[in-house]
Design an enzyme around this catalytic site. Structure first.
Site, PDB file in Angstrom:
ATOM      1  N   TYR A 404       0.849  -1.205   0.000  1.00 42.66           N
ATOM      2  CA  TYR A 404       0.000   0.000   0.000  1.00 42.66           C
ATOM      3  C   TYR A 404       0.879   1.248   0.000  1.00 42.66           C
ATOM      4  O   TYR A 404       2.017   1.234   0.478  1.00 42.66           O
ATOM      5  CB  TYR A 404      -0.935  -0.016   1.209  1.00 42.66           C
ATOM      6  CG  TYR A 404      -2.074  -0.989   1.058  1.00 42.66           C
ATOM      7  CD1 TYR A 404      -3.350  -0.567   0.707  1.00 42.66           C
ATOM      8  CD2 TYR A 404      -1.869  -2.350   1.234  1.00 42.66           C
ATOM      9  CE1 TYR A 404      -4.390  -1.468   0.546  1.00 42.66           C
ATOM     10  CE2 TYR A 404      -2.896  -3.273   1.068  1.00 42.66           C
ATOM     11  CZ  TYR A 404      -4.162  -2.815   0.727  1.00 42.66           C
ATOM     12  OH  TYR A 404      -5.194  -3.717   0.555  1.00 42.66           O
ATOM     13  N   ASP A 418       1.214 -12.536   1.039  1.00 41.75           N
ATOM     14  CA  ASP A 418       0.070 -13.362   1.430  1.00 41.75           C
ATOM     15  C   ASP A 418       0.409 -14.841   1.552  1.00 41.75           C
ATOM     16  O   ASP A 418      -0.070 -15.517   2.465  1.00 41.75           O
ATOM     17  CB  ASP A 418      -1.070 -13.171   0.422  1.00 41.75           C
ATOM     18  CG  ASP A 418      -1.750 -11.810   0.578  1.00 41.75           C
ATOM     19  OD1 ASP A 418      -1.646 -11.230   1.672  1.00 41.75           O
ATOM     20  OD2 ASP A 418      -2.353 -11.330  -0.385  1.00 41.75           O
ATOM     21  N   TYR A 501      -9.455  -9.716   0.926  1.00 42.17           N
ATOM     22  CA  TYR A 501      -9.390 -10.059  -0.495  1.00 42.17           C
ATOM     23  C   TYR A 501      -9.552 -11.560  -0.709  1.00 42.17           C
ATOM     24  O   TYR A 501      -9.093 -12.385   0.092  1.00 42.17           O
ATOM     25  CB  TYR A 501      -8.056  -9.620  -1.104  1.00 42.17           C
ATOM     26  CG  TYR A 501      -8.096  -8.221  -1.673  1.00 42.17           C
ATOM     27  CD1 TYR A 501      -8.879  -7.922  -2.784  1.00 42.17           C
ATOM     28  CD2 TYR A 501      -7.348  -7.196  -1.106  1.00 42.17           C
ATOM     29  CE1 TYR A 501      -8.918  -6.643  -3.309  1.00 42.17           C
ATOM     30  CE2 TYR A 501      -7.374  -5.909  -1.625  1.00 42.17           C
ATOM     31  CZ  TYR A 501      -8.172  -5.644  -2.729  1.00 42.17           C
ATOM     32  OH  TYR A 501      -8.211  -4.368  -3.237  1.00 42.17           O
ATOM     33  N   HIS A 559      -2.927   0.821  -4.050  1.00 42.24           N
ATOM     34  CA  HIS A 559      -2.015  -0.266  -3.686  1.00 42.24           C
ATOM     35  C   HIS A 559      -1.712  -1.093  -4.925  1.00 42.24           C
ATOM     36  O   HIS A 559      -2.119  -0.750  -6.034  1.00 42.24           O
ATOM     37  CB  HIS A 559      -2.628  -1.130  -2.582  1.00 42.24           C
ATOM     38  CG  HIS A 559      -3.941  -1.736  -2.941  1.00 42.24           C
ATOM     39  ND1 HIS A 559      -5.123  -1.030  -2.965  1.00 42.24           N
ATOM     40  CD2 HIS A 559      -4.280  -3.004  -3.324  1.00 42.24           C
ATOM     41  CE1 HIS A 559      -6.121  -1.818  -3.326  1.00 42.24           C
ATOM     42  NE2 HIS A 559      -5.636  -3.021  -3.563  1.00 42.24           N
ATOM     43  N   HIS A 561      -1.220  -5.331  -6.524  1.00 41.11           N
ATOM     44  CA  HIS A 561      -1.272  -6.788  -6.397  1.00 41.11           C
ATOM     45  C   HIS A 561      -0.199  -7.325  -7.343  1.00 41.11           C
ATOM     46  O   HIS A 561      -0.343  -7.223  -8.564  1.00 41.11           O
ATOM     47  CB  HIS A 561      -2.634  -7.338  -6.818  1.00 41.11           C
ATOM     48  CG  HIS A 561      -3.785  -6.777  -6.048  1.00 41.11           C
ATOM     49  ND1 HIS A 561      -4.347  -7.408  -4.959  1.00 41.11           N
ATOM     50  CD2 HIS A 561      -4.491  -5.628  -6.210  1.00 41.11           C
ATOM     51  CE1 HIS A 561      -5.352  -6.674  -4.493  1.00 41.11           C
ATOM     52  NE2 HIS A 561      -5.449  -5.587  -5.235  1.00 41.11           N
ATOM     53  N   HIS A 724      -3.485  -0.939  -8.268  1.00 47.64           N
ATOM     54  CA  HIS A 724      -4.929  -0.882  -8.041  1.00 47.64           C
ATOM     55  C   HIS A 724      -5.320   0.527  -7.590  1.00 47.64           C
ATOM     56  O   HIS A 724      -5.187   0.893  -6.423  1.00 47.64           O
ATOM     57  CB  HIS A 724      -5.319  -1.916  -6.991  1.00 47.64           C
ATOM     58  CG  HIS A 724      -6.794  -2.076  -6.830  1.00 47.64           C
ATOM     59  ND1 HIS A 724      -7.361  -3.127  -6.144  1.00 47.64           N
ATOM     60  CD2 HIS A 724      -7.835  -1.337  -7.278  1.00 47.64           C
ATOM     61  CE1 HIS A 724      -8.674  -3.010  -6.166  1.00 47.64           C
ATOM     62  NE2 HIS A 724      -8.980  -1.923  -6.849  1.00 47.64           N
TER      63      HIS A 724
END
Length: 786
Positions: A404, A418, A501, A559, A561, A724
């Site tokens: 972020y 993640d 998410y 942010h 991904h 994003h």
């Protein structure tokens, strides 16, 4: 046209409830239902089959039940002993009968139909694949061996109990010859002893602990019980309760705490490296089913997981909690009326599943679920006119990061790894048929170890389905028969829910040798509470410096991904090289009016460090086997395409200054292509233990010695992703946004590999179309009427 309707769904009954229900009816009416001359025990058809996992529909036009379960497609007509399974007739011992509005079937119906052998989707594995995941019994055995070794202490937790992979050449040898690997099955175990990480290895046959090694300086993964722990830590903290009271929140039980990794900032965040820490950002549950819409902004708690207490509360001032009801389940909205969309395979599946091995047309591959990276697809081969050719030894998600861009207290540390920090396989989301995957999908369960070391079954962990994907090719020659073919794809789908998410990963196999990897992000954006209600407010410009105002007092923070896929490609063998082909403009040195020409230049990349690069879509990148050629002498290759698609712009790298500590810890996010020499120890682009890491132990370390990658066994790492920038249409729940990776054959075949799809074209064309391709007026009218 047949009218198909779904019977009213009745609640599935337990065996005891079934017995009570049948007893209330009495059994005299069942005299017409008999088996081999005797009365059969009957059970309600719909509820029993749905409890079994089948779908049941009633075709009112044909007067038949249509029943589907995995690869079986069954048609049953009441009061008739003849049924149909995958297009083949078979006889029932006892027919289905109606009593009033309820249909009943023999209690043996399920075994009789689904164990009949007519459905060939699932095959018995006679030779276990050496990469099969650990069974429940093997997980238990591995943990038992550890506990009996004297090394185990109460309170230890398991972050991994998984297969120790045998040697690669032996696995390939098994695939081609059926020869079992020489080594016995072994299990890798990773333990958390408080804040300390320990690795072990167990011989499952000898039931012996082979290795036990502490890992210095490593911080382990966040485990599922840590999620529970932070909730308790928040609710038991007087200091945190005071901070909540300043915001008018008096009921701590309404506060939902999220366990967030703290990253590494070289002490600038006031945190030391000798503690197992998490940061807690909280949300208020207001009863709308979407606590993510109610952030408790500017409030962060730092929790010590060993002491199970808050070390520090960081409070940068009260921002009112956005209280607007923001449900995501459509409550209060008028539902859209849509007619059913049926996807059926009336003659069964075109693929077979044998243990963990999948066969579809020319493709064969092995599939297992890993607790960290999710699905691992192994020993991928393509049958080219009778020759089984190697394409990929192993492919999986390597790792991913969601960084972020907001520097505020509740945001600056957010750069989630993640899979490496949370274990995305452990967070697998069961797939809902007809919603998360089409109705014709086969849903596979998976078993992994939980944090106690016990086997944990994940229902419907992976979906496999075949789909129509447009025309494979088409050509309409004037006055000739149309030449076209339908493209089919086989999809392996997996979904992992990591906090707000949900990530959908599809491995897509095409008949022409192409493999696609699609990564979709959906779920709920992480949002920030702000003072601004609209962009006309005086505070709006400052409130939206790092994001988009999505709703009253809600900002979606900008942010990224970024996904990295580890692809151990073996293109027709293990000796591969990275080749770059560039289209260039060259001077015309021949006669004619042209001054320039289009040509290509070719370059073979020497080393790992030279291979690590940002992706230029104008350059063709190939993994080439110079030892194998197609029929005209071109070396066989696969093209490597990391690219993004969709609403959000391509992430060409992390949007951070080079001075950020994130760059010290990670390298994979900033290059779209990496190629390294194969090493069984190099699995993760962010390194094995990235939580709180202060240096890059992944691709940055793997490529440090810059080994030669010419004619060697190489691993390709492809990075793709998006930046994003939030938009209103993604709030309160985000429609799935996809990015894509492609692996495409490049001179791998001798010709178009799917010419055999066009089976309906006659060998001699005797049907000529009219010279003028004009539809008569009478036919045009008929077409309009239809």
């Amino acid at each position: 046209m047949p009218i198909v309707k779904v019977l009213p769904i009745k609640k599935a009954l337990t065996p005891l409830a079934l017995a009570i229900s049948l007893g209330a009816f009495g059994l005299g009416w069942l005299s017409q239902a008999s088996a081999h001359g005797g009365h059969a025990e009957m059970v309600p058809l719909q509820s029993t089959l749905e409890a079994f996992g089948a779908t049941v529909k009633w075709d009112d036009y044909a007067g038949v039940f249509v029943i589907a379960k995995d690869g079986a497609f069954v048609k049953v007509k009441p009061n008739n002993n003849v049924a149909q399974l995958n297009g083949k007739r078979f006889e029932l011992d006892v027919p289905v009968v109606f009593k009033g509005q309820t249909a009943y079937m023999s209690k043996d119906f399920i075994n009789e139909v689904f164990q009949s052998g007519l459905d060939k989707t699932f095959q018995v594995e006679t030779r276990p694949h050496p990469l099969n995941p650990l069974t429940s019994e093997e997980i238990k055995a591995a943990v038992d061996v550890l506990k009996a070794s004297g090394n185990y202490k109460p309170g230890m937790r398991f972050t991994e109990v998984t297969l120790h992979e045998p040697e690669k050449t032996q696995v390939w040898n098994f695939v081609y010859t059926g020869t079992p690997v020489a080594e016995p099955r072994e299990a890798n175990i990773t333990i958390l002893d408080g804040k300390h990480v320990i690795e072990g290895r167990v011989d499952l046959k000898a039931r012996e602990l082979l290795a036990w090694r502490p890992i210095e300086g490593a911080h382990g993964m966040v485990l599922l019980d840590d999620f529970t722990a932070v909730q308790g830590i928040v609710q038991n903290s007087p200091e945190y309760a005071q901070a909540l009271a300043k915001r008018g929140i008096m009921d701590v039980s309404k506060v939902v705490a999220t366990p967030l990794t703290v990253g590494y900032f070289d002490g600038k965040d006031g945190l030391t490296q000798d503690k197992r820490l998490l940061k807690i950002v909280s949300y208020l549950d207001v009863g709308d089913g979407n606590y993510w819409a109610h952030p408790i902004e500017n409030l962060v708690a730092i929790a010590d997981l060993e002491q199970t207490k808050i070390l520090k509360v960081e409070d940068q001032g009260v921002i009112p909690v956005p209280m607007r009801q923001t449900p995501i389940d459509g409550r209060g909205r008028k539902a859209v009326s849509v007619k059913p969309l049926e996807i059926i395979e009336p003659e069964g599946k075109n693929y077979t599943i044998t243990g963990n091995s999948i066969h579809w047309q020319n493709w064969d591959f092995h599939l297992r679920l890993d607790s960290r990276v999710g699905p691992i697809l192994s020993t991928v081969t393509y049958n080219d006119k009778g020759t089984k050719r190697k394409i990929m030894y192993e492919g999986s998600l390597g790792g991913m990061i969601v960084p972020y861009g907001d520097p505020d207290v509740g945001w600056y540390f957010k750069a989630y790894l993640d899979s490496g920090e949370y274990g995305m396989g452990t967070l697998t989301s069961p797939i809902a048929r007809g919603k998360d995957a089409p109705g014709n999908a086969v849903l596979l369960d998976a078993t992994i170890a939980d944090y106690t070391g016990a086997p944990m079954k994940i229902p419907h962990a992976i979906a496999i389905f075949e789909r129509y994907a447009g025309p494979e090719y088409k050509h309409q020659e004037m006055g000739k028969t149309n030449v076209s073919a339908e493209r089919r794809e086989l999809v392996v789908r997996w979904i992992s829910t990591v906090g707000n998410y949900d990530y959908i990963f599809d491995w897509v196999f095409q008949q022409n040798g192409t493999i696609g990897i699609d990564a979709g992000a959906t779920g709920i954006e992480a949002v920030k509470g702000v003072k601004s209600s609209s962009m006309h407010d005086a505070t709006a410009k400052e409130d939206t410096r790092y994001g988009t105002l999505l709703d009253h007092n809600i900002v979606g923070t900008t942010h990224q991904h970024i996904y990295n896929f580890r692809l151990d490609l073996d293109v027709d063998g293990e000796k591969n090289s990275l080749v770059e082909v560039d289209p260039v403009i060259a001077t015309n040195d021949r006669s004619g009016p042209r001054t320039s020409t289009m040509q290509t230049t070719e370059k073979v990349i020497d080393t790992e460090q030279q291979a690590a690069q940002k992706f230029d879509p104008a350059t063709i990148r190939l993994l080439t086997n110079f030892g194998k050629e197609n029929k005209v002498g071109n070396p066989v290759s696969y093209q490597l395409i990391p690219y993004a698609g969709g609403t959000h712009p391509i992430a060409k790298g992390a949007n951070f200054a080079r001075s950020e500590w994130l760059y010290n810890r990670l390298s994979f996010m900033d290059k779209q292509l990496w190629v390294t020499r194969y090493s069984p120890e190099e699995k993760y682009p962010e390194g094995k233990y990235p939580n709180r890491s202060n240096k890059d132990t992944g691709l940055g370390q793997f490529t440090q010695d810059s080994q030669s990658i010419k004619d060697s066994d190489n691993v390709v790492w492809l990075t793709t992703g998006t930046t994003h920038v939030a938009r209103a249409e993604e709030w309160p729940i985000m429609p799935t946004e996809w990015v894509h990776v492609l692996l495409k054959p490049w001179n791998f075949f001798d010709e178009t590999p799917t010419l055999n799809l066009n089976s309906d074209i006659p060998s001699v064309d005797v049907h000529e179309m009219p010279k003028q391709n004009v539809t008569p007026e009478s036919e045009r009218k008929t077409a309009r009427e239809l």
